[in-house]
Design an enzyme around this catalytic site. Structure first.
Site, short mmCIF file in Angstrom:
data_model
loop_
_atom_site.label_atom_id
_atom_site.label_comp_id
_atom_site.label_asym_id
_atom_site.label_seq_id
_atom_site.Cartn_x
_atom_site.Cartn_y
_atom_site.Cartn_z
N LEU B 73 32.62 58.53 48.14
CA LEU B 73 33.13 57.27 48.96
C LEU B 73 31.93 56.55 49.16
O LEU B 73 30.59 56.81 49.20
CB LEU B 73 33.69 57.90 50.12
CG LEU B 73 35.04 58.61 49.82
CD1 LEU B 73 35.13 59.58 50.99
CD2 LEU B 73 36.14 57.67 49.68
N CYS B 77 27.44 50.16 47.09
CA CYS B 77 26.12 49.89 47.87
C CYS B 77 25.41 51.02 47.84
O CYS B 77 24.24 50.76 47.42
CB CYS B 77 26.67 49.80 49.35
SG CYS B 77 25.31 50.19 50.41
N CYS B 82 23.17 47.96 47.81
CA CYS B 82 22.22 47.68 48.73
C CYS B 82 21.22 48.91 49.19
O CYS B 82 20.05 48.52 49.47
CB CYS B 82 22.96 47.44 50.12
SG CYS B 82 24.64 48.00 50.29
N HIS B 132 25.92 60.25 49.05
CA HIS B 132 27.29 60.12 48.53
C HIS B 132 27.95 61.44 49.40
O HIS B 132 28.80 61.36 49.86
CB HIS B 132 27.28 60.29 47.12
CG HIS B 132 26.79 59.10 46.41
ND1 HIS B 132 26.82 57.88 46.99
CD2 HIS B 132 26.47 58.98 45.15
CE1 HIS B 132 26.38 57.03 46.04
NE2 HIS B 132 26.03 57.66 44.88
N PHE B 500 6.63 44.13 73.83
CA PHE B 500 5.70 43.24 73.18
C PHE B 500 4.84 44.35 72.72
O PHE B 500 4.50 45.29 73.31
CB PHE B 500 4.85 42.72 74.85
CG PHE B 500 3.96 41.44 73.97
CD1 PHE B 500 4.13 40.27 73.60
CD2 PHE B 500 2.52 41.82 74.11
CE1 PHE B 500 3.24 39.60 73.19
CE2 PHE B 500 1.75 41.07 73.91
CZ PHE B 500 2.17 39.83 73.19
#
Lengths: 522, 522
Positions: B73, B77, B82, B132, B500
């Site tokens: 599934l 990607c 990706c 996977h 910061f």
């Protein structure tokens, strides 16, 4: 020198600042418009709080004057503190990657002789006045604020400051005098070879071969991780467990464990429940004698000791000259409007105690300015997002899992690696995103940890915790969203548009659970 | 194999998936509970949209079945798109740092023979089935979704799918069949040595010595920057100016210039207004003939061509079997509820056209599921945050400066380096934060660019743009805040608690201006 009628560019400012830093007799830098007008406030101290406070007051139409002993605005952060720390931590992350992948992929064999603490300090020293130059330029040219620099101001009374042979008066005084590192009361603490974050960049003139860090908070972890990453074997000696010092709040235990285990994995020696009892050497540090958790003592041979043992507010002058009330740790006492015990005198930033963080200093300054300009304002910094560096970037906001469980009856956790027991995650390349992809695919246990804490009843996110890279910026906004009156629900979070692969996977992980009316962990 | 009664761990799942990928005859993987119950929806395609849609439907109390031709599934990607892109882009950022600092500081001399495209692909291939495995595990064990994998489903009618010799029926059908790379109609496009993002990871079996990229959008920039960073000289051939392709919206011109200039600075050859007219070679690519902007042609000797020329939806089966209406680029037409022209048939993700992004696929799936479960939902993805990689991370959301100026009469800009002309910023170590500190202090012009676009009248932030590192995660939240009905004002932004040095300096820069009633640029 009077530069009020000049428009120095950045290079000219750089030269002015460098000359002043090199020559103690360089004299004041005056950017003052002598028009006989009245100042709404004198900001004594032009660090983060003073500079932002003055800029805000000016933006509101007021007239501020900043006075600072250094020849630049911005204070210790760009000169000795957060900026070099970020440079060193960034280098630590790079060196860490190289060490783990030594001789693998495109990485050459790790060569500890290449990485030099001293060289990194020198790199910083060459560049820091460029940042200073920018802040002096910006404060004058874009923010239109007057200032006197490179001259120590003397408090005369609640409306008067003498500086550079002149006397300035103002309707209000805003004290932003900062804090200074404190040293533990240990024999030998004054030996050469003992440093704090400030003296490190100003005075180190040899390459340390072995480092002993004293402290268990941010500074200790950050600098210790850097020294060790350069190949300088490092021991941390901390009375408290690391990250369990009083100055750190809301540190989740799982996050803490990942961070501290990560330091140990990298070979750092961590002595918790320990403290130095003596620093010994012949003129220069040769060893630190440490009392260990079990009561025994041990001597660590070292040529370099770094103190991350906190700072105390520089409140003596304000107390003596104005009689402002101070607290037990020398902090000037203020209300939520930043008013001290003396009328028309405000105090801001590190001078009022912890948290000694940039956001607090700057927003203190602005709070004072709003009140001075007739806009009542209070600043509550009891809750805030926080971070530190090891070789990782570590960020957190809101409640820890344990704090949430004490407060709410049904807490769910969404985390990566997942919140299940006994799953064989040792090859799981998650979490992963920018700067962790090589770890994820080659050394997955190093690719980070992230956790979201949710009150199931209200569906609100009450805490978020992250170890990895690239999430610090986001935690500013998570803080804002979590602390809004209506909070941030798992449904709202799950409805956002993720930029995949996102460093923290909170949006999509939330979404996988948000469909349920009765929430469960993931 | 039927694993519905088993609880495979990640290692066992890894083995199942790897065997299936290696052996075309491995047969279906069945995780189906045969209890005679009715499915609320069959998700044909278990990629991002199908998996999230099914998980959400199940979370709402419904019963989904996923069918996918791959043995895992998550779709393309984590297999080809990706995830490898992020690995490659992360490596590109590392290599870029090394190249700029070759032989300086702790960096060894840059050695182009060390970095190998092929090795990075192999690293990815070794690890991808671990991701996977996790998704198969999670979808079954945590999300309780049934599925049939490693078997191609055949659409019979609007409620019936045949797969693995069985017939499944459901009240609804959700089509998530994805898209496939398209190739330009150029002679020689079928030669060996021509790749797209999918065939690159599946088929590359040599180390490219010279790369020619076709395209001017994300994929072209991302992969081209990676190839070049490894030491493989790269030319990009693009009809449009880079980042001005139809698939990219809201690209600010200053951001674009910083990005494209940055690629050129690194030695990439960029041919805009150009297109390939022939790919030539004796069985394998040897050169690309390009028509240049001036109408002349040039031949580029190369052994490697990479196509970043977009994708087309895989809509043929849906059109032929069900008669769903499709648009001019093969996209299945849907309304905002993800309903196709055929009752009870939904379509999601790349199958419905652009933007072919993760957030859209997943949220399409959830939108379909909500509607199926009786909760009316619409999904408007006309506005969204976006990003790409070169050797930088580039992120943007909202309006460009130009778009804002066309829409509002008084636009102010807050940016770093600052929005002033003729300031000598060549040594300015700003912006800086994680991953740009070395650039900031040694090669400041490489440390990034950031810009905030504000409508002065409403004081609302209408656009944000960033080149650097570490801000991508934050842009998810900026998107949410900017697009709320009441928006995000400069005052709210300036009131936040910055961490910061924050990668984008928007909080503090906003604060420096927020005190003014009449806003001005910074």
């Amino acid at each position: 020198m009077d530069i009020s009628q000049q428009h120095l560019n950045l290079e000219q400012w750089y030269d002015v600042i460098e000359r002043a830093l090199e020559d103690p007799g360089a004299g004041p830098i005056l950017n003052v418009v002598d028009d006989g007008g009245v100042y709404d406030a004198i900001f004594l101290g032009g660090g983060a709080g003073g500079r932002f406070g003055a800029a805000y007051l000016r933006a509101m139409g007021g007239r501020p004057l900043i006075i600072d002993a250094w020849p630049f605005l911005g204070g210790s952060c760009p000169h000795q503190a957060c900026v070099p720390h970020h440079l060193f931590s960034d280098v630590a992350a790079e060196l860490d990657l190289w060490r783990w992948f030594s001789g693998q992929l495109f990485f050459p064999e790790w060569d500890p002789s290449r990485a030099s603490i001293l060289e990194m300090i020198r790199l910083f020293l060459r560049g820091r006045s460029s940042a200073h130059a920018f802040m002096n330029w910006q404060t004058k040219e874009q923010l239109e604020v007057e200032y006197v620099l490179n001259a120590r101001g003397r408090l005369v009374d609640a409306s008067t400051v003498e500086v550079a042979g002149r006397t300035f008066t103002a309707r209000n005084l805003v004290l932003g005098l900062g804090a200074s590192p404190t040293y533990p009361d240990v024999p030998g603490i004054g030996l050469a070879g003992v440093f704090d974050f400030a003296t490190l960049v100003e005075e180190l003139d040899y390459e340390p071969r072995r480092a002993v860090i004293v402290g268990g908070g941010k500074t200790a972890l950050e600098y210790g991780s850097f020294f060790h990453a350069t190949g300088c074997p490092t021991t941390i000696v901390s009375r408290s467990p690391l990250m369990r010092t009083p100055s750190l709040h809301h540190v989740d235990e799982d996050l803490r464990r990942y961070v501290v285990d990560g330091m140990r994995k990298r070979g750092m020696e961590i002595l918790e429940g320990a403290e130095p009892v003596a620093i010994e050497g012949n003129g220069k540090v040769e060893r630190v004698v440490v009392r260990l958790a079990d009561g025994s003592t041990a001597a660590i041979e070292t040529d370099f000791v770094f103190l991350g043992t906190g700072e105390r507010p520089n409140s003596a002058m304000a107390r003596e000259a104005l009689g402002v009330a101070v607290g037990p740790r020398d902090e000037v006492l203020v209300d939520k409007s930043m008013r001290t015990s003396v009328p028309s005198v405000y105090a801001i930033g590190d001078l009022i105690g912890g948290p000694m963080e940039m956001f607090k200093a700057r927003k203190c300054g602005i709070t004072a300015s709003k009140n001075i300009m007739g806009e009542p304002a209070e600043f509550d910094f009891s809750e805030f997002p926080d971070f530190l560096h090891t070789t990782y970037e570590v960020t957190w906001v809101g409640l820890t899992e344990q704090e949430a469980r004490e407060r709410f009856s049904d807490v769910i956790i969404i985390q990566m690696p997942p919140y299940v027991e006994n799953l064989d995650t040792e090859h799981l390349p998650l979490p992963c995103a920018e700067r962790t992809m090589l770890y994820a695919f080659a050394k997955p246990e190093l690719s980070g940890f992230q956790k979201l804490v949710i009150d199931a009843a209200s569906r609100r996110v009450v805490g978020a915790h992250h170890v990895g890279y690239g999430a610090k910026d986001a935690f500013q906004y998570l803080d804002h969203l979590i602390h809004r009156p209506d909070g941030l629900t798992i449904d709202e979070l799950g409805g956002m548009n993720e930029l995949f692969l996102n460093p923290e996977h909170f949006v999509q992980l939330s979404r996988l659970r948000a469909g349920r009316s009765a929430l469960v962990s993931l």
